[in-house]
Design a protein around this motif. Structure first.
Motif, PDB file in Angstrom:
ATOM      1  N   GLY A 126       0.810  -1.215   0.000  1.00 43.80           N
ATOM      2  CA  GLY A 126       0.000   0.000   0.000  1.00 43.80           C
ATOM      3  C   GLY A 126       0.844   1.267   0.000  1.00 43.80           C
ATOM      4  N   ALA A 140      -1.423  -1.409   4.047  1.00 44.52           N
ATOM      5  CA  ALA A 140      -2.321  -2.392   3.454  1.00 44.52           C
ATOM      6  C   ALA A 140      -2.330  -3.633   4.326  1.00 44.52           C
ATOM      7  CB  ALA A 140      -1.866  -2.740   2.042  1.00 44.52           C
ATOM      8  N   THR A 148     -15.137 -10.644   3.942  1.00 47.26           N
ATOM      9  CA  THR A 148     -15.909 -10.424   2.726  1.00 47.26           C
ATOM     10  C   THR A 148     -15.459  -9.109   2.078  1.00 47.26           C
ATOM     11  OG1 THR A 148     -17.784 -11.544   3.737  1.00 47.26           O
ATOM     12  CG2 THR A 148     -18.236 -10.270   1.769  1.00 47.26           C
ATOM     13  N   ALA A 149     -15.244  -8.094   2.928  1.00 48.80           N
ATOM     14  CA  ALA A 149     -14.766  -6.804   2.401  1.00 48.80           C
ATOM     15  C   ALA A 149     -13.377  -6.960   1.772  1.00 48.80           C
ATOM     16  CB  ALA A 149     -14.729  -5.763   3.521  1.00 48.80           C
ATOM     17  N   VAL A 150     -12.536  -7.778   2.422  1.00 50.15           N
ATOM     18  CA  VAL A 150     -11.193  -8.014   1.873  1.00 50.15           C
ATOM     19  C   VAL A 150     -11.306  -8.722   0.519  1.00 50.15           C
ATOM     20  CG1 VAL A 150      -9.016  -9.252   2.207  1.00 50.15           C
ATOM     21  CG2 VAL A 150     -10.087  -8.057   4.135  1.00 50.15           C
ATOM     22  N   CYS A 199     -13.748  -8.622  -1.540  1.00 56.53           N
ATOM     23  CA  CYS A 199     -14.284  -7.687  -2.544  1.00 56.53           C
ATOM     24  C   CYS A 199     -13.171  -6.889  -3.211  1.00 56.53           C
ATOM     25  CB  CYS A 199     -15.237  -6.679  -1.893  1.00 56.53           C
ATOM     26  SG  CYS A 199     -16.859  -7.317  -1.560  1.00 56.53           S
ATOM     27  N   THR A 200     -12.106  -6.622  -2.483  1.00 54.14           N
ATOM     28  CA  THR A 200     -11.044  -5.802  -3.055  1.00 54.14           C
ATOM     29  C   THR A 200      -9.873  -6.623  -3.589  1.00 54.14           C
ATOM     30  OG1 THR A 200     -10.504  -5.404  -0.729  1.00 54.14           O
ATOM     31  CG2 THR A 200     -11.362  -3.563  -1.940  1.00 54.14           C
ATOM     32  N   VAL A 201      -9.535  -7.720  -2.905  1.00 54.52           N
ATOM     33  CA  VAL A 201      -8.333  -8.483  -3.282  1.00 54.52           C
ATOM     34  C   VAL A 201      -8.677  -9.744  -4.072  1.00 54.52           C
ATOM     35  CG1 VAL A 201      -6.260  -9.629  -2.400  1.00 54.52           C
ATOM     36  CG2 VAL A 201      -7.116  -7.591  -1.239  1.00 54.52           C
ATOM     37  N   ASN A 202      -9.800 -10.378  -3.740  1.00 51.12           N
ATOM     38  CA  ASN A 202     -10.209 -11.628  -4.386  1.00 51.12           C
ATOM     39  C   ASN A 202      -9.064 -12.646  -4.428  1.00 51.12           C
ATOM     40  OD1 ASN A 202     -11.650 -13.537  -5.812  1.00 51.12           O
ATOM     41  ND2 ASN A 202     -11.645 -12.441  -7.732  1.00 51.12           N
TER      42      ASN A 202
END
Ligand SMILES: [Zn+2]
Length: 331
Positions: A156, A161, A249-251, A253-256
């Motif tokens: 980051g 990050a 889930t949020a992680v 959504c961004t990193v997959n």
């Protein structure tokens, strides 16, 4: 590739060092005390002395050593400059340069944040092998995570990050987190967070019989009780799973990532820790990453030394984006 390499995990309590074959085999590991006095100025000389002594006892010369990798508990810039590592007493220190002055014969030197190193370790020889992207979550006194995408450690723009422990999951919280904010994930899901949650659930469920009413409440006691279906411990870990599932889930959504690795001291609870996280993740997740596998870390405290060695291989890319204006940095 030369046959041997050293991995170093610099911690505030102790320094762990491993001698590896570059094929991945751990030949020898040992720990030396972390002398923090004099602003941590003894740490690197002690590491180099200890490595030299070990090489002598194994009759190794620097010609057969690929390099030395190090994990440190703080933010690290692209050139191995550590940016204010409070736990070690360091301010701004270019670690590769300092180590080279002590031992010019070391060919390769790599330095990274310890959680990032541990993530690479689990991807090399631990629970997340055969993946080139992974997020490893460490659950202990705090909550951290390491993010690796395409074998590249992602740090980051300000080195933060992966600081998922300070993701706000409850804006209504009235107690402060150690960071000064309110409602951070680690206020509920770290080891102290779990104990706090257990006390709360015991109050909310006065009729429920629970072994947690007697003796000291520890994360281990909660996990043991949950394995025996203790209703309070089960509720505590269910709430833990809801918040962790929501955060990851949020992680995703961004990193997959290809895989989530759950590590840190709490992960020793095994499936009673892993299952609730996975259950709620699947419930909340977007369909395209709902089936992301979850695995437990396998290397325990050794993940850092494994990953430190893994950093020496050419296919691992440490982030070159982190060029901080040091005066802007408020750590
Ligand atoms: Zn916080």
């Amino acid at each position: 590739m030369k046959p041997y390499a050293f991995g170093v995990d610099l911690g505030g309590n102790a320094i762990k060092i491993g001698l590896f074959q570059t094929t991945g085999n751990l030949v020898d590991k040992w720990t030396i005390p972390a002398r923090l006095e004099d602003r941590g100025s003894h740490l690197l000389p002690d590491v180099v002395d200890s490595i030299r002594a070990k090489m002598e006892s194994h009759s190794l010369s620097w010609e057969s050593v690929e390099g030395v990798g190090m994990g440190v508990p703080g933010p690290v810039g692209q050139d191995g400059t550590v940016l204010r590592c409070v736990n070690l007493g360091w301010d701004v220190l270019n670690v590769p340069q300092a180590v080279r002055e002590l031992e010019p014969a070391i060919e390769k030197l790599q330095v990274a944040n310890d959680v990032n190193a541990a993530t690479l370790g689990e991807m090399w020889q631990g629970g997340a092998q055969w993946n080139n992207s992974a997020v490893m979550v460490t659950l202990g006194v705090g909550i951290g995570s390491g993010i690796v995408v395409d074998n590249k450690v992602f740090v980051g723009s300000t080195g933060a990050a992966g600081e998922i422990g300070h993701m706000c999951v409850n804006p209504k919280e009235t107690e402060r987190c150690t960071c000064g904010n309110y409602g951070c994930l680690e206020q509920y899901c770290s080891d102290t967070g779990l104990v706090r949650s257990a006390k709360q659930v015991l109050e909310e469920m006065p009729q429920a019989a629970s072994v947690l009413r007697e003796g000291e409440i520890t994360p281990q006691a909660i996990c043991e009780a949950a394995k025996k279906n203790d209703p309070v411990a089960t509720e505590v870990l269910d709430r833990f799973g809801q918040l962790m599932g929501q955060a990851l889930t949020a992680v995703a959504c961004t990193v997959n990532p290809q895989v989530f690795v759950i590590g840190g001291a709490l992960s020793q609870g095994g499936m009673v820790i892993l299952k609730p996280i996975e259950t709620y993740f699947r419930r909340y997740a977007f369909h395209a990453f709902r089936n992301t596998p979850f695995v437990l870390a396998e290397l325990g405290d050794d993940a850092g030394i494994y990953g430190s060695v893994r950093m020496l291989f050419d296919d691992v890319k440490l982030d070159e984006e982190l060029e901080l204006g040091l005066e802007e940095l408020e750590l």
